[in-house]
Design an enzyme around this catalytic site. Structure first.
Site, mmCIF file in Angstrom:
data_model
loop_
_atom_site.group_PDB
_atom_site.id
_atom_site.type_symbol
_atom_site.label_atom_id
_atom_site.label_comp_id
_atom_site.label_asym_id
_atom_site.label_seq_id
_atom_site.Cartn_x
_atom_site.Cartn_y
_atom_site.Cartn_z
ATOM 1 N N SER A 1 0.794 -1.237 0.000
ATOM 2 C CA SER A 1 0.000 0.000 0.000
ATOM 3 C C SER A 1 0.823 1.283 0.000
ATOM 4 O O SER A 1 0.491 2.223 -0.733
ATOM 5 C CB SER A 1 -0.968 -0.007 1.188
ATOM 6 O OG SER A 1 -2.010 -0.923 0.972
ATOM 7 N N ALA B 1 6.504 -0.975 3.587
ATOM 8 C CA ALA B 1 5.395 -1.307 4.476
ATOM 9 C C ALA B 1 5.868 -1.731 5.857
ATOM 10 O O ALA B 1 5.163 -1.537 6.851
ATOM 11 C CB ALA B 1 4.554 -2.424 3.869
ATOM 12 N N GLY C 1 4.161 0.291 8.898
ATOM 13 C CA GLY C 1 3.817 -0.370 10.154
ATOM 14 C C GLY C 1 5.082 -0.767 10.890
ATOM 15 O O GLY C 1 6.125 -0.979 10.271
ATOM 16 N N ASN D 1 7.477 -7.328 11.397
ATOM 17 C CA ASN D 1 6.501 -6.297 11.046
ATOM 18 C C ASN D 1 5.145 -6.632 11.678
ATOM 19 O O ASN D 1 4.984 -7.693 12.294
ATOM 20 C CB ASN D 1 6.408 -6.197 9.524
ATOM 21 C CG ASN D 1 5.749 -7.421 8.925
ATOM 22 O OD1 ASN D 1 6.072 -8.554 9.285
ATOM 23 N ND2 ASN D 1 4.820 -7.213 8.014
ATOM 24 N N CYS E 1 2.280 -7.826 10.840
ATOM 25 C CA CYS E 1 1.570 -9.081 10.549
ATOM 26 C C CYS E 1 2.453 -10.314 10.672
ATOM 27 O O CYS E 1 1.993 -11.444 10.409
ATOM 28 C CB CYS E 1 0.948 -9.005 9.166
ATOM 29 S SG CYS E 1 -0.395 -7.801 9.065
ATOM 30 N N GLY E 2 3.694 -10.128 11.039
ATOM 31 C CA GLY E 2 4.544 -11.243 11.419
ATOM 32 C C GLY E 2 5.275 -11.952 10.303
ATOM 33 O O GLY E 2 6.036 -12.888 10.563
ATOM 34 N N GLU E 3 5.072 -11.515 9.034
ATOM 35 C CA GLU E 3 5.690 -12.270 7.950
ATOM 36 C C GLU E 3 7.120 -11.856 7.650
ATOM 37 O O GLU E 3 7.831 -12.560 6.942
ATOM 38 C CB GLU E 3 4.856 -12.158 6.655
ATOM 39 C CG GLU E 3 4.972 -10.838 5.905
ATOM 40 C CD GLU E 3 3.988 -9.780 6.372
ATOM 41 O OE1 GLU E 3 3.756 -8.814 5.637
ATOM 42 O OE2 GLU E 3 3.469 -9.935 7.498
ATOM 43 N N PRO F 1 -0.053 -11.419 4.343
ATOM 44 C CA PRO F 1 -1.475 -11.760 4.490
ATOM 45 C C PRO F 1 -2.319 -10.951 3.516
ATOM 46 O O PRO F 1 -2.948 -9.953 3.869
ATOM 47 C CB PRO F 1 -1.767 -11.379 5.941
ATOM 48 C CG PRO F 1 -0.816 -10.281 6.235
ATOM 49 C CD PRO F 1 0.431 -10.577 5.438
ATOM 50 N N THR F 2 -2.352 -11.381 2.261
ATOM 51 C CA THR F 2 -3.005 -10.596 1.212
ATOM 52 C C THR F 2 -4.491 -10.885 1.093
ATOM 53 O O THR F 2 -5.149 -10.390 0.190
ATOM 54 C CB THR F 2 -2.326 -10.867 -0.140
ATOM 55 O OG1 THR F 2 -2.282 -12.284 -0.358
ATOM 56 C CG2 THR F 2 -0.931 -10.314 -0.173
#
Length: 443
Positions: free
Chosen positions: A96, A111, A140, A294, A296-298, A441-442
């Site tokens: 984004s 991101a 983030g 980050n 979301c953890g990825e 997480p898309t």
């Protein structure tokens, strides 16, 4: 509807592009609403002044500028055309911040960020300030609070006692609530605490004991191999004061795991981060351990690192119930090229982040559209065939991404810390990027 090219991008410029035909822009009404709300440029009166196709061209041209030091004007224009086509066809989309900020005043394209939080008031509030700057730019943040002394521990400078890491998380949460990312969306954080920290019980119960609190945080417990061994064997394990190294308690690992499970059932948090497994794959152990991810953890990152992400739409690479492996390979190479370029045209929110990001050049190319791809292939989601294809696809994407990064390294040079990386130890060829793939997480 045919995608109109901006006037400065003439039709003849497409002559050398890999996809010379003008693609159709297939966007649902909901997608157009989200684009208008979050991504498209607005004028002084807050009205949208940009079309979706103009947005894609703005992003494509910005990313293509990174080619200029290595090639001529024609190549830059061809690269912009290729980037535009990939996004306009929805074959590939970046994260984004790239869509929102490329070619605009903020210019911040990453991101994912991780900031250090050390055991001092100065470090804690430096991190709070830096968090505000990152969220303002659309990123983030992730933090490990494991270095902070536990609650009621001694504070020598004031002869008082510490309030502990969970209390300081409040400051980050309030800051995030106050700052909208890029003026458009709320910020997001990942807070981690080691399972060996004396305040781990309070951390596990944080969202239960204060319903509605920490709404801008995902919380995860950093779980170690010794803890998991103790859990499996029904043993106790150590809670250690990070300031003194003193063992404060020895609870049963099963008791702590039950607390985690119960809290996750009631509130959705905390999750688990298998921190020793992450560090076993750390490409740059010489720069220190990975302690945080980050939101979301990825994407595990070192302190002050950032990462730009992008996703390939797998559904676009299936036809006649077959995967088009050749076209997928080409898109992986283009995606790596795009994301690597973003590192160079990025306007980083802090000089420390710029230094670390350009030193290690981490990117994260992932996928979306997996369920749609399986439907088009006629493969049920919850079957061994789906698992087998998933393994094959990601192995293929990983191999192609590494090959693309190696090609860029031959043209533009390897990331500057390559010589102290695991890749060098393993005898692999120089790479442009310390990481190339991720699964965001898309959904």
């Amino acid at each position: 509807m045919l995608i109109p090219y901006p006037e400065r991008f003439k039709p003849q410029d497409m002559a050398n592009a890999s996809h010379p035909q003008t693609p159709r822009l297939h966007l649902t009404a909901h997608a157009r609403t989200v684009l208008a709300y979050r991504y498209l440029k607005r004028g002084a009166d807050s009205k949208v002044v940009e079309s979706p196709s103009a947005m894609f061209m703005r992003v494509a041209e910005t990313a293509a500028e990174a080619d200029r030091p290595f090639s001529g004007e024609n190549t830059v224009r061809k690269t912009a055309a290729d980037f535009f086509q990939a996004m306009a066809r929805l074959d590939f989309l970046p994260n984004s911040p790239a869509l929102m900020n490329a070619g605009r005043e903020l210019g911040q394209l990453s991101a994912c960020f991780v900031l250090p939080v050390l055991d001092s008031i100065e470090s804690i509030f430096d991190a709070v300030r830096d968090t505000a700057l990152i969220h303002k730019s659309g990123g983030g943040t992730g933090f490990s609070f494991s270095a902070l002394r536990p609650a009621n521990d001694r504070v020598q400078s004031t002869h008082g006692v510490s309030s502990g890491p969970v209390s300081f998380m409040n400051v980050f949460d309030v800051t995030t609530e106050t700052i909208k990312q890029g003026g458009v969306r709320r910020g997001a954080n990942m807070g981690l605490l080691s399972v060996h920290h004396p305040d781990i019980r309070e951390f596990i119960a944080a969202k239960i004991s204060r319903p509605g609190a920490y709404g801008n945080f995902n919380l995860s417990v950093s779980v170690t191999d010794p803890f998991m061994t103790a859990l499996i064997q029904g043993e106790r394990y150590d809670l250690v004061n990070p300031r003194t190294g003193q063992v404060m308690d020895r609870p049963l690992a099963a008791e702590m795991f039950d607390r985690i499970v119960d809290a996750a059932w009631l509130s959705g948090d905390p999750g688990l981060i298998f921190i020793d497994r992450i560090n076993a794959a750390n490409p740059l152990p010489g720069l220190g351990p990975l302690e945080a991810t980050n939101p979301c953890g990825e994407q595990p990152l070192l302190p002050y690192e950032s990462c730009v992400l992008g996703s390939i739409n797998l559904a676009r690479f299936v036809s006649r119930k077959k995967v088009d492996w050749d076209r997928l390979a080409a898109m992986v190479h283009l995606g790596v090229h795009f994301l690597d370029n973003c590192l160079d045209v990025n306007r980083y929110p802090l000089p420390q982040i710029r230094t670390m990001s350009l030193k290690n050049r981490k990117i994260g190319l992932g996928v979306m559209g997996w369920a749609d791809a399986l439907i088009r292939l006629g493969i049920p989601y919850d079957t061994p065939d789906a698992l087998d294809l998933g393994r094959r696809l990601m192995a293929f994407i990983q191999d192609q991404a590494r090959a693309a990064s190696a090609g860029l390294a031959r043209e533009r040079g390897a990331f500057s810390t390559f010589d102290i990386s695991r890749f060098k130890e393993q005898g692999q060829p120089p790479l442009r990027n310390a990481t190339t793939t991720t699964i965001a997480p898309t959904g």
